[in-house]
Motif scaffolding. Structure first.
Motif, PDB file in Angstrom:
ATOM      1  N   TYR A  68       0.838  -1.201   0.000  1.00 12.04           N
ATOM      2  CA  TYR A  68       0.000   0.000   0.000  1.00 12.04           C
ATOM      3  C   TYR A  68       0.877   1.258   0.000  1.00 12.04           C
ATOM      4  O   TYR A  68       0.603   2.214  -0.723  1.00 12.04           O
ATOM      5  CB  TYR A  68      -0.931  -0.011   1.215  1.00 12.04           C
ATOM      6  N   SER A  72       0.855   3.783  -3.195  1.00 11.75           N
ATOM      7  CA  SER A  72       0.376   5.143  -2.930  1.00 11.75           C
ATOM      8  C   SER A  72       1.487   6.185  -2.994  1.00 11.75           C
ATOM      9  O   SER A  72       1.248   7.349  -2.683  1.00 11.75           O
ATOM     10  CB  SER A  72      -0.281   5.199  -1.551  1.00 11.75           C
ATOM     11  N   TRP A  79      -3.774   9.696  -4.114  1.00 13.29           N
ATOM     12  CA  TRP A  79      -3.953   8.284  -4.431  1.00 13.29           C
ATOM     13  C   TRP A  79      -4.792   7.583  -3.360  1.00 13.29           C
ATOM     14  O   TRP A  79      -5.670   6.786  -3.673  1.00 13.29           O
ATOM     15  CB  TRP A  79      -2.608   7.574  -4.565  1.00 13.29           C
ATOM     16  N   SER A  82      -8.384   8.127  -3.851  1.00 14.83           N
ATOM     17  CA  SER A  82      -8.939   7.692  -5.133  1.00 14.83           C
ATOM     18  C   SER A  82      -9.822   6.463  -4.901  1.00 14.83           C
ATOM     19  O   SER A  82      -9.706   5.806  -3.864  1.00 14.83           O
ATOM     20  CB  SER A  82      -7.804   7.332  -6.102  1.00 14.83           C
ATOM     21  N   HIS A  84      -9.636   3.481  -6.129  1.00 18.63           N
ATOM     22  CA  HIS A  84      -8.767   2.316  -5.936  1.00 18.63           C
ATOM     23  C   HIS A  84      -8.165   2.329  -4.528  1.00 18.63           C
ATOM     24  O   HIS A  84      -8.173   1.312  -3.821  1.00 18.63           O
ATOM     25  CB  HIS A  84      -7.675   2.326  -7.005  1.00 18.63           C
ATOM     26  N   LEU A  88      -8.911  -0.398  -1.411  1.00 21.38           N
ATOM     27  CA  LEU A  88      -7.808  -1.097  -0.743  1.00 21.38           C
ATOM     28  C   LEU A  88      -7.736  -0.715   0.732  1.00 21.38           C
ATOM     29  O   LEU A  88      -7.487  -1.562   1.595  1.00 21.38           O
ATOM     30  CB  LEU A  88      -6.481  -0.798  -1.433  1.00 21.38           C
ATOM     31  N   ALA A 163     -10.589  -4.329  -5.908  1.00 27.90           N
ATOM     32  CA  ALA A 163      -9.957  -3.005  -5.996  1.00 27.90           C
ATOM     33  C   ALA A 163      -9.452  -2.672  -7.397  1.00 27.90           C
ATOM     34  O   ALA A 163      -9.509  -1.512  -7.819  1.00 27.90           O
ATOM     35  CB  ALA A 163      -8.817  -2.905  -4.981  1.00 27.90           C
ATOM     36  N   ARG A 164      -8.986  -3.646  -8.105  1.00 28.07           N
ATOM     37  CA  ARG A 164      -8.421  -3.373  -9.441  1.00 28.07           C
ATOM     38  C   ARG A 164      -9.459  -2.835 -10.407  1.00 28.07           C
ATOM     39  O   ARG A 164      -9.120  -2.277 -11.440  1.00 28.07           O
ATOM     40  CB  ARG A 164      -7.764  -4.628  -9.985  1.00 28.07           C
ATOM     41  N   TYR A 165     -10.744  -3.032 -10.109  1.00 28.44           N
ATOM     42  CA  TYR A 165     -11.808  -2.577 -11.002  1.00 28.44           C
ATOM     43  C   TYR A 165     -12.300  -1.174 -10.664  1.00 28.44           C
ATOM     44  O   TYR A 165     -13.217  -0.679 -11.292  1.00 28.44           O
ATOM     45  CB  TYR A 165     -12.975  -3.567 -10.974  1.00 28.44           C
ATOM     46  N   PHE A 166     -11.688  -0.537  -9.676  1.00 28.08           N
ATOM     47  CA  PHE A 166     -12.074   0.829  -9.300  1.00 28.08           C
ATOM     48  C   PHE A 166     -11.041   1.825  -9.726  1.00 28.08           C
ATOM     49  O   PHE A 166      -9.908   1.601  -9.839  1.00 28.08           O
ATOM     50  CB  PHE A 166     -12.294   0.908  -7.790  1.00 28.08           C
TER      51      PHE A 166
END
Length: 166
Positions: A68, A72, A79, A82, A84, A88, A163-166
């Protein structure tokens, strides 16, 4: 970063699997079996599941924190806030809550249960009514906390996967 992901994923998989297995199958079955089930869980934890689960929790949390921080760029506010970063972050909070419940409730209750069983079984007879009441209360507390902890760690895994889809 690859090693961090590998450690995080493998330790997290173990943590989620063990938490769900304990909360949904092992602890309810052990409780239904009474004293024999309690001795089984105590032996299971002594044989290494307890410490191994603790190590998996710490490896997951520490590697996740390191990743993380890298993702970030040093916890950059833009970040972190955001979509994502928020997903996370929510997963991290859920994992930390699961860890806290395990450390503050489940661990001490399991240790106390093992000690109480030794004292109750030392005389060779059945536990007194006070000991039986305390055993029941501790088991119920541990079992409830295990379910809550498992829910939080599953939510953490879902957040990490999504998370990867946000």
């Amino acid at each position: 970063m690859l090693w961090l992901r590998l450690v995080h994923s493998l330790a997290g998989i173990f943590w989620v699997g063990a938490a769900v297995l304990l909360a949904v199958f092992i602890l309810p079955t052990a409780r239904a079996l009474g004293d024999d089930g309690g001795r089984f869980v105590a032996r299971l934890m002594q044989r290494g599941l307890g410490p191994t689960l603790g190590i998996a929790m710490l490896l997951t949390i520490l590697s996740g924190l390191a990743m993380y921080g890298r993702l970030s760029a040093g916890f950059n506010r833009v970040w972190v806030t955001s979509p994502h970063g928020l997903v996370l972050g929510a997963g991290a909070v859920a994992a930390l809550l699961s860890l806290l419940i395990g450390a503050a409730v489940n661990g001490p209750a399991t240790v106390r249960l093992a000690k109480l069983r030794q004292v109750a079984g030392a005389g060779g007879g059945a536990a007194t009514s006070a000991e039986a009441a305390e055993l029941g209360a501790l088991q119920a507390r541990r079992d409830r906390a295990s379910v809550v902890s498992a829910v939080f760690v599953v939510l953490a895994a879902v957040a990490m996967a999504a998370a990867r889809y946000f």
